[in-house]
Scaffold this active site. Structure first.
Site, short mmCIF file in Angstrom:
data_model
loop_
_atom_site.label_atom_id
_atom_site.label_comp_id
_atom_site.label_asym_id
_atom_site.label_seq_id
_atom_site.Cartn_x
_atom_site.Cartn_y
_atom_site.Cartn_z
N MET A 21 -91.41 -6.50 65.94
CA MET A 21 -90.39 -6.47 67.00
C MET A 21 -91.03 -6.74 68.36
SD MET A 21 -87.57 -3.73 65.83
CE MET A 21 -88.45 -2.25 66.27
N HIS A 65 -99.52 -4.50 69.89
CA HIS A 65 -100.71 -3.71 70.18
C HIS A 65 -101.74 -3.98 69.08
CE1 HIS A 65 -99.09 -1.18 67.03
NE2 HIS A 65 -97.96 -1.01 67.72
N GLY A 77 -102.52 -2.43 66.48
CA GLY A 77 -102.01 -2.23 65.12
C GLY A 77 -101.45 -3.54 64.57
N HIS A 78 -100.57 -4.16 65.36
CA HIS A 78 -100.04 -5.47 64.97
C HIS A 78 -101.20 -6.47 64.83
CE1 HIS A 78 -96.55 -3.83 67.43
NE2 HIS A 78 -95.94 -4.12 66.30
N SER A 118 -95.36 0.65 69.61
CA SER A 118 -94.75 0.08 70.81
C SER A 118 -93.98 1.16 71.57
CB SER A 118 -93.78 -1.05 70.43
OG SER A 118 -94.42 -1.98 69.61
N ARG A 119 -93.48 2.15 70.84
CA ARG A 119 -92.68 3.21 71.47
C ARG A 119 -93.55 4.23 72.23
NH1 ARG A 119 -88.99 2.46 66.72
NH2 ARG A 119 -87.00 1.82 67.60
P1 AMP Z 1 -92.87 -3.09 64.65
O1 AMP Z 1 -93.11 -4.12 65.70
O2 AMP Z 1 -92.94 -1.69 65.14
O3 AMP Z 1 -91.62 -3.38 63.84
O4 AMP Z 1 -94.08 -3.22 63.62
C1 AMP Z 1 -94.37 -4.44 63.01
C2 AMP Z 1 -95.38 -4.21 61.91
O5 AMP Z 1 -96.58 -3.67 62.47
C3 AMP Z 1 -94.90 -3.21 60.85
O6 AMP Z 1 -95.31 -3.66 59.57
C4 AMP Z 1 -95.61 -1.95 61.26
O7 AMP Z 1 -95.80 -1.05 60.18
C5 AMP Z 1 -96.92 -2.49 61.77
N1 AMP Z 1 -97.56 -1.52 62.66
C6 AMP Z 1 -97.01 -0.90 63.72
N2 AMP Z 1 -97.89 -0.02 64.28
C7 AMP Z 1 -99.02 -0.10 63.52
C8 AMP Z 1 -100.29 0.57 63.58
N3 AMP Z 1 -100.56 1.49 64.51
N4 AMP Z 1 -101.22 0.24 62.66
C9 AMP Z 1 -100.95 -0.70 61.71
N5 AMP Z 1 -99.78 -1.36 61.61
C10 AMP Z 1 -98.82 -1.06 62.51
#
Ligand code: AMP
Length: 290
Positions: A36, A40, A42-43, A192-193
């Site tokens: 979304m 960061h 993680g992504h 992101s939050r």
């Molecule tokens: P989001 O943008 O929050 O929908 O996340 C997109 C993808 O990144 C999803 O598969 C999440 O599980 C993954 N994701 C988000 N935060 C992390 C993190 N801290 N470590 C690893 N993957 C993450």
């Protein structure tokens, strides 16, 4: 001069198909990282893994209205497309797909993908329509580009389990790859939050990680009673005045069922609200029946 590192930005589904197909026709493999945005590290770890395993990595950026309920943060979700393009390129992506809502949903969809049962437990009790929105948009992304592999974070453990099950039940020709959670140095899972946290709330947010650690320690020290382990985790959350807990849970890592006696591969999960932020986290632990 633009500071954005060059990476193609595609906003239209037809253009995406053309770009991806050109790679496939040459025999290349395609990895998808659905996000979304407001990326960061993680992504970034998902993108880097995909880039290491595929010829083309596509990062999709779409704040999917279907997965937000009335009153949730769809309208205020943080956005920064220039920075996201830069991060995607830096981590090895070859293309960013950032469609607008009208491109993804030219008409309000009356078709939905639901992974029944799994969509109603844990997060599903607090966000009853959330996972159907996720599975519907992920199924659409799979159709729009046909990736050989798709990368998801263990950070959203229930989401990963649900997408694996969707791909299996529907025989989707995609390998779902789970990637470990990337954390801040103090243990807070990157999200992101996290930008919603004020300076004085930020230290309190480590309570999720501390709760998981306490639950793991209880299992490692011999507890095989899920009520007991959940109570240990809940006590850590309760001791943090800035946190309003939603749940603490210990489940079977594969099925997400709650065992009567703890045994084998388990997953500990927590959710809590801190100020404006609703945060989730989880951790794996394995044990033998005593
Ligand atoms: P989001 O943008 O929050 O929908 O996340 C997109 C993808 O990144 C999803 O598969 C999440 O599980 C993954 N994701 C988000 N935060 C992390 C993190 N801290 N470590 C690893 N993957 C993450």
């Amino acid at each position: 001069m633009s500071t954005v590192k060059e990476i193609p930005l595609v906003e239209q589904a037809s253009e995406l198909w053309t770009a991806v197909n050109a790679v496939r026709r040459r025999g290349g493999t395609v990895g998808l990282v659905p996000t979304m945005g407001y990326l960061h590290e993680g992504h970034g770890s998902l993108v880097a893994r995909s880039a290491a395993e595929n010829d083309l990595t596509v990062v999709s950026i779409f704040v999917n209205p279907l997965q937000f309920a009335e009153g949730e943060d769809h309208g205020t979700y943080p956005r920064d497309l220039d920075r996201d393009r830069e991060m995607s390129a830096g981590a090895g992506a070859g293309l960013v797909f950032a469609p607008c809502t009208e491109e993804m949903y030219p008409q309000a969809p009356i078709t939905s993908v639901a992974v029944k049962g799994l969509n109603a437990v844990l997060e599903g009790r607090y966000r009853p329509t959330h996972f159907d929105g996720v599975t519907t948009v992920v199924a659409k992304l799979f159709s729009l580009l046909g990736p050989g592999r798709a990368y998801f974070g263990e950070k959203d453990y229930q989401q990963l389990a649900i997408i694996r099950r969707m791909a299996s039940d529907l025989s989707l020709p995609v390998e779902v790859v789970g990637c470990p959670t990337v954390r801040e140095p103090d243990g807070l899972a990157m999200s992101s939050r996290n930008v919603y946290l004020s300076a004085d709330e930020r230290p309190a947010a480590t309570v999720l990680w501390r709760s998981l650690q306490a639950g793991r320690d209880a299992v490692v020290e011999g507890s095989r009673n899920p009520d007991e382990v959940e109570a240990v985790m809940a006590a850590v959350l309760a001791a943090e005045p800035k946190a309003s807990p939603d749940y603490t849970a210990v489940v079977d890592a594969a099925t997400l069922d709650r065992p009567d006696v703890l045994d084998g591969e388990l997953r500990l999960l927590v959710a809590a609200r801190i100020g404006r932020a609703r945060l989730i986290d989880n951790m794996g632990v394995s044990c033998d029946r005593i």
